[in-house]
Design a protein around this motif. Structure first.
Motif, PDB file in Angstrom:
ATOM      1  N   ALA A   1      53.790 119.672  59.848  1.00 19.65           N
ATOM      2  CA  ALA A   1      53.142 118.428  60.271  1.00 19.65           C
ATOM      3  C   ALA A   1      52.664 117.624  59.060  1.00 19.65           C
ATOM      4  CB  ALA A   1      51.983 118.741  61.211  1.00 19.65           C
ATOM      5  N   SER A   2      52.402 118.309  57.969  1.00 17.01           N
ATOM      6  CA  SER A   2      51.947 117.621  56.760  1.00 17.01           C
ATOM      7  C   SER A   2      52.996 116.628  56.249  1.00 17.01           C
ATOM      8  CB  SER A   2      51.594 118.633  55.675  1.00 17.01           C
ATOM      9  OG  SER A   2      52.722 119.405  55.323  1.00 17.01           O
ATOM     10  N   ARG A   3      54.236 116.795  56.653  1.00 15.81           N
ATOM     11  CA  ARG A   3      55.282 115.827  56.280  1.00 15.81           C
ATOM     12  C   ARG A   3      54.876 114.415  56.703  1.00 15.81           C
ATOM     13  NH1 ARG A   3      61.114 115.023  59.176  1.00 15.81           N
ATOM     14  NH2 ARG A   3      61.518 113.060  58.135  1.00 15.81           N
ATOM     15  N   TRP A   4      54.155 114.327  57.818  1.00 13.78           N
ATOM     16  CA  TRP A   4      53.685 113.031  58.336  1.00 13.78           C
ATOM     17  C   TRP A   4      52.197 112.840  58.056  1.00 13.78           C
ATOM     18  CZ3 TRP A   4      56.946 116.236  61.234  1.00 13.78           C
ATOM     19  CH2 TRP A   4      58.245 115.751  61.416  1.00 13.78           C
ATOM     20  N   ASN A   5      51.632 113.691  57.223  1.00 14.46           N
ATOM     21  CA  ASN A   5      50.198 113.651  56.929  1.00 14.46           C
ATOM     22  C   ASN A   5      49.374 113.862  58.205  1.00 14.46           C
ATOM     23  OD1 ASN A   5      48.000 113.600  55.230  1.00 14.46           O
ATOM     24  ND2 ASN A   5      47.838 111.369  55.230  1.00 14.46           N
ATOM     25  N   ILE A   6      49.844 114.791  59.033  1.00 12.70           N
ATOM     26  CA  ILE A   6      49.128 115.189  60.241  1.00 12.70           C
ATOM     27  C   ILE A   6      48.468 116.527  59.948  1.00 12.70           C
ATOM     28  CG2 ILE A   6      49.364 115.863  62.666  1.00 12.70           C
ATOM     29  CD1 ILE A   6      51.840 113.956  62.747  1.00 12.70           C
ATOM     30  N   LYS A   7      47.167 116.591  60.264  1.00 13.67           N
ATOM     31  CA  LYS A   7      46.390 117.780  59.937  1.00 13.67           C
ATOM     32  C   LYS A   7      45.773 118.392  61.195  1.00 13.67           C
ATOM     33  CE  LYS A   7      44.898 116.072  55.378  1.00 13.67           C
ATOM     34  NZ  LYS A   7      46.043 115.340  55.082  1.00 13.67           N
ATOM     35  N   ALA A   8      45.542 119.688  61.126  1.00 15.65           N
ATOM     36  CA  ALA A   8      44.832 120.388  62.194  1.00 15.65           C
ATOM     37  C   ALA A   8      43.343 120.089  62.077  1.00 15.65           C
ATOM     38  CB  ALA A   8      45.072 121.890  62.081  1.00 15.65           C
ATOM     39  N   PRO A   9      42.598 120.218  63.162  1.00 16.72           N
ATOM     40  CA  PRO A   9      41.147 119.983  63.113  1.00 16.72           C
ATOM     41  C   PRO A   9      40.366 121.194  62.610  1.00 16.72           C
ATOM     42  CG  PRO A   9      41.821 120.443  65.349  1.00 16.72           C
ATOM     43  CD  PRO A   9      43.077 120.410  64.523  1.00 16.72           C
ATOM     44  N   PHE A  10      41.086 122.201  62.139  1.00 21.15           N
ATOM     45  CA  PHE A  10      40.475 123.430  61.638  1.00 21.15           C
ATOM     46  C   PHE A  10      41.355 123.952  60.507  1.00 21.15           C
ATOM     47  CE2 PHE A  10      42.547 123.923  65.794  1.00 21.15           C
ATOM     48  CZ  PHE A  10      43.741 124.518  65.400  1.00 21.15           C
ATOM     49  N   GLU A  11      40.827 124.895  59.739  1.00 29.37           N
ATOM     50  CA  GLU A  11      41.590 125.464  58.619  1.00 29.37           C
ATOM     51  C   GLU A  11      42.768 126.266  59.148  1.00 29.37           C
ATOM     52  OE1 GLU A  11      41.732 125.390  55.141  1.00 29.37           O
ATOM     53  OE2 GLU A  11      40.381 123.721  55.545  1.00 29.37           O
TER      54      GLU A  11
ATOM     55  N   LEU B   1      56.929 109.646  64.694  1.00 28.08           N
ATOM     56  CA  LEU B   1      55.761 109.940  63.865  1.00 28.08           C
ATOM     57  C   LEU B   1      55.739 109.139  62.567  1.00 28.08           C
ATOM     58  CD1 LEU B   1      55.613 113.814  64.359  1.00 28.08           C
ATOM     59  CD2 LEU B   1      54.129 112.072  65.404  1.00 28.08           C
ATOM     60  N   LYS B   2      56.687 108.228  62.413  1.00 34.81           N
ATOM     61  CA  LYS B   2      56.839 107.475  61.157  1.00 34.81           C
ATOM     62  C   LYS B   2      55.548 106.788  60.717  1.00 34.81           C
ATOM     63  CE  LYS B   2      59.855 104.107  58.972  1.00 34.81           C
ATOM     64  NZ  LYS B   2      61.017 103.246  59.158  1.00 34.81           N
ATOM     65  N   ARG B   3      54.838 106.183  61.651  1.00 31.66           N
ATOM     66  CA  ARG B   3      53.614 105.459  61.314  1.00 31.66           C
ATOM     67  C   ARG B   3      52.356 106.209  61.761  1.00 31.66           C
ATOM     68  NH1 ARG B   3      57.463 101.706  62.267  1.00 31.66           N
ATOM     69  NH2 ARG B   3      57.657 100.035  60.737  1.00 31.66           N
ATOM     70  N   THR B   4      52.536 107.476  62.098  1.00 38.01           N
ATOM     71  CA  THR B   4      51.419 108.289  62.584  1.00 38.01           C
ATOM     72  C   THR B   4      50.895 109.170  61.455  1.00 38.01           C
ATOM     73  OG1 THR B   4      52.392 108.342  64.791  1.00 38.01           O
ATOM     74  CG2 THR B   4      50.769 110.033  64.300  1.00 38.01           C
ATOM     75  N   HIS B   5      49.606 109.279  61.366  1.00 37.02           N
ATOM     76  CA  HIS B   5      48.964 110.218  60.463  1.00 37.02           C
ATOM     77  C   HIS B   5      47.546 110.421  60.965  1.00 37.02           C
ATOM     78  CE1 HIS B   5      47.561 106.379  58.850  1.00 37.02           C
ATOM     79  NE2 HIS B   5      46.525 107.047  58.373  1.00 37.02           N
ATOM     80  N   GLY B   6      46.960 111.530  60.590  1.00 32.51           N
ATOM     81  CA  GLY B   6      45.586 111.772  60.994  1.00 32.51           C
ATOM     82  C   GLY B   6      45.362 113.216  61.388  1.00 32.51           C
ATOM     83  N   ILE B   7      44.306 113.407  62.164  1.00 36.17           N
ATOM     84  CA  ILE B   7      43.880 114.741  62.587  1.00 36.17           C
ATOM     85  C   ILE B   7      44.165 114.914  64.071  1.00 36.17           C
ATOM     86  CG2 ILE B   7      41.882 116.274  62.857  1.00 36.17           C
ATOM     87  CD1 ILE B   7      40.675 114.835  60.399  1.00 36.17           C
ATOM     88  N   VAL B   8      44.732 116.040  64.416  1.00 40.47           N
ATOM     89  CA  VAL B   8      45.011 116.340  65.818  1.00 40.47           C
ATOM     90  C   VAL B   8      43.706 116.623  66.546  1.00 40.47           C
ATOM     91  CG1 VAL B   8      46.056 118.037  67.377  1.00 40.47           C
ATOM     92  CG2 VAL B   8      47.349 117.175  65.416  1.00 40.47           C
ATOM     93  N   ARG B   9      43.560 116.021  67.706  1.00 45.26           N
ATOM     94  CA  ARG B   9      42.407 116.262  68.577  1.00 45.26           C
ATOM     95  C   ARG B   9      42.914 116.912  69.854  1.00 45.26           C
ATOM     96  NH1 ARG B   9      39.175 116.427  64.804  1.00 45.26           N
ATOM     97  NH2 ARG B   9      38.696 114.488  63.786  1.00 45.26           N
ATOM     98  N   TYR B  10      42.561 118.182  69.991  1.00 44.64           N
ATOM     99  CA  TYR B  10      42.924 118.943  71.196  1.00 44.64           C
ATOM    100  C   TYR B  10      41.916 118.667  72.300  1.00 44.64           C
ATOM    101  CZ  TYR B  10      46.040 121.767  68.274  1.00 44.64           C
ATOM    102  OH  TYR B  10      47.026 122.189  67.427  1.00 44.64           O
ATOM    103  N   SER B  11      42.332 118.891  73.520  1.00 43.09           N
ATOM    104  CA  SER B  11      41.420 118.830  74.656  1.00 43.09           C
ATOM    105  C   SER B  11      40.283 119.815  74.440  1.00 43.09           C
ATOM    106  CB  SER B  11      42.192 119.204  75.925  1.00 43.09           C
ATOM    107  OG  SER B  11      41.299 119.488  76.980  1.00 43.09           O
ATOM    108  N   PRO B  12      39.066 119.468  74.875  1.00 47.20           N
ATOM    109  CA  PRO B  12      37.962 120.422  74.792  1.00 47.20           C
ATOM    110  C   PRO B  12      38.275 121.744  75.505  1.00 47.20           C
ATOM    111  CG  PRO B  12      37.129 118.237  75.337  1.00 47.20           C
ATOM    112  CD  PRO B  12      38.639 118.153  75.380  1.00 47.20           C
ATOM    113  N   ALA B  13      39.211 121.732  76.428  1.00 46.13           N
ATOM    114  CA  ALA B  13      39.599 122.956  77.147  1.00 46.13           C
ATOM    115  C   ALA B  13      40.158 124.017  76.201  1.00 46.13           C
ATOM    116  CB  ALA B  13      40.627 122.627  78.222  1.00 46.13           C
ATOM    117  N   PHE B  14      40.648 123.602  75.034  1.00 49.91           N
ATOM    118  CA  PHE B  14      41.182 124.569  74.069  1.00 49.91           C
ATOM    119  C   PHE B  14      40.079 125.424  73.454  1.00 49.91           C
ATOM    120  CE2 PHE B  14      45.204 122.327  74.053  1.00 49.91           C
ATOM    121  CZ  PHE B  14      46.118 123.329  73.712  1.00 49.91           C
ATOM    122  N   PHE B  15      38.831 124.952  73.542  1.00 51.38           N
ATOM    123  CA  PHE B  15      37.749 125.632  72.809  1.00 51.38           C
ATOM    124  C   PHE B  15      36.691 126.213  73.722  1.00 51.38           C
ATOM    125  CE2 PHE B  15      39.552 122.198  70.271  1.00 51.38           C
ATOM    126  CZ  PHE B  15      40.075 122.933  69.241  1.00 51.38           C
TER     127      PHE B  15
END
Length: 176
Positions: free
Chosen positions: A136-146, A162-176
């Motif tokens: 995902a780092s190819r598109w500068n997409i990062k996980a919200p955790f290490e 994903l060409k113009r997409t970058h940022g941090i993934v936000r999962y549903s609160p249900a994941f946590f």
């Protein structure tokens, strides 16, 4: 082996959760609570019923399951909708028979048919690339955790999604 992949139905939920529980029961990288995650995701706004798939054997028993849910990729300027593939579950006695791969391919194809642009997965660095996933780092997409870069992966369902997409993934609160 004859396996049918179909959409999960509400009457499948208990059997599906048992499959998920058994699939992760002895996995060293797991907290053995994935079946609870599946249950929570089904009641969240991230749930997409058409992207919750089961693998059924010739006896009509559910032997595998995967789920793809809504996520967002956020940065200071924009939010892009994407999908998360998780979990992929196969009963231990059916593992290493191609059922997991078949479920993943079916989920990717169905997500494409539904018009989604991308899927994110936190998964094995040597397994998911065979489906087209790349770091995902190819598109500068990062996980919200290490997480190690080589296991946080993305797949464009539509070329350039994903060409113009970058940022941090936000999962549903249900994941946590």
């Amino acid at each position: 082996m004859s396996i049918l992949i179909r959409k999960e139905k509400p009457e499948d939920y208990a059997a599906t959760e048992k499959v998920v529980e058994m699939a992760f029961k002895h996995a060293g990288y797991s907290d053995q609570k994935e079946h609870f995650l599946v249950n929570r995701l089904r009641t969240s706004d991230a749930f997409i019923p058409e992207l919750s798939l089961v693998a059924v054997n010739k006896d009509a028993d559910i032997v595998g399951h995967t789920m793809v849910t809504r996520i967002q990729i956020e940065n200071d300027a924009s939010t892009t909708e994407s999908l998360a593939l998780a979990p992929v579950s196969v009963l231990p006695e059916y593992q290493y028979t191609g059922i997991g791969s078949t479920l993943i391919r079916a989920a990717i194809e169905k997500a494409r048919e539904l018009g989604y642009g991308s899927i994110i997965v936190l998964g094995h660095k040597d397994y998911y690339p065979k489906f087209g996933f790349e770091r995902a780092s190819r598109w500068n997409i990062k996980a919200p955790f290490e997480v190690p870069d080589e296991v946080f992966l993305a797949l464009e369902l539509v070329e350039g999604a994903l060409k113009r997409t970058h940022g941090i993934v936000r999962y549903s609160p249900a994941f946590f």
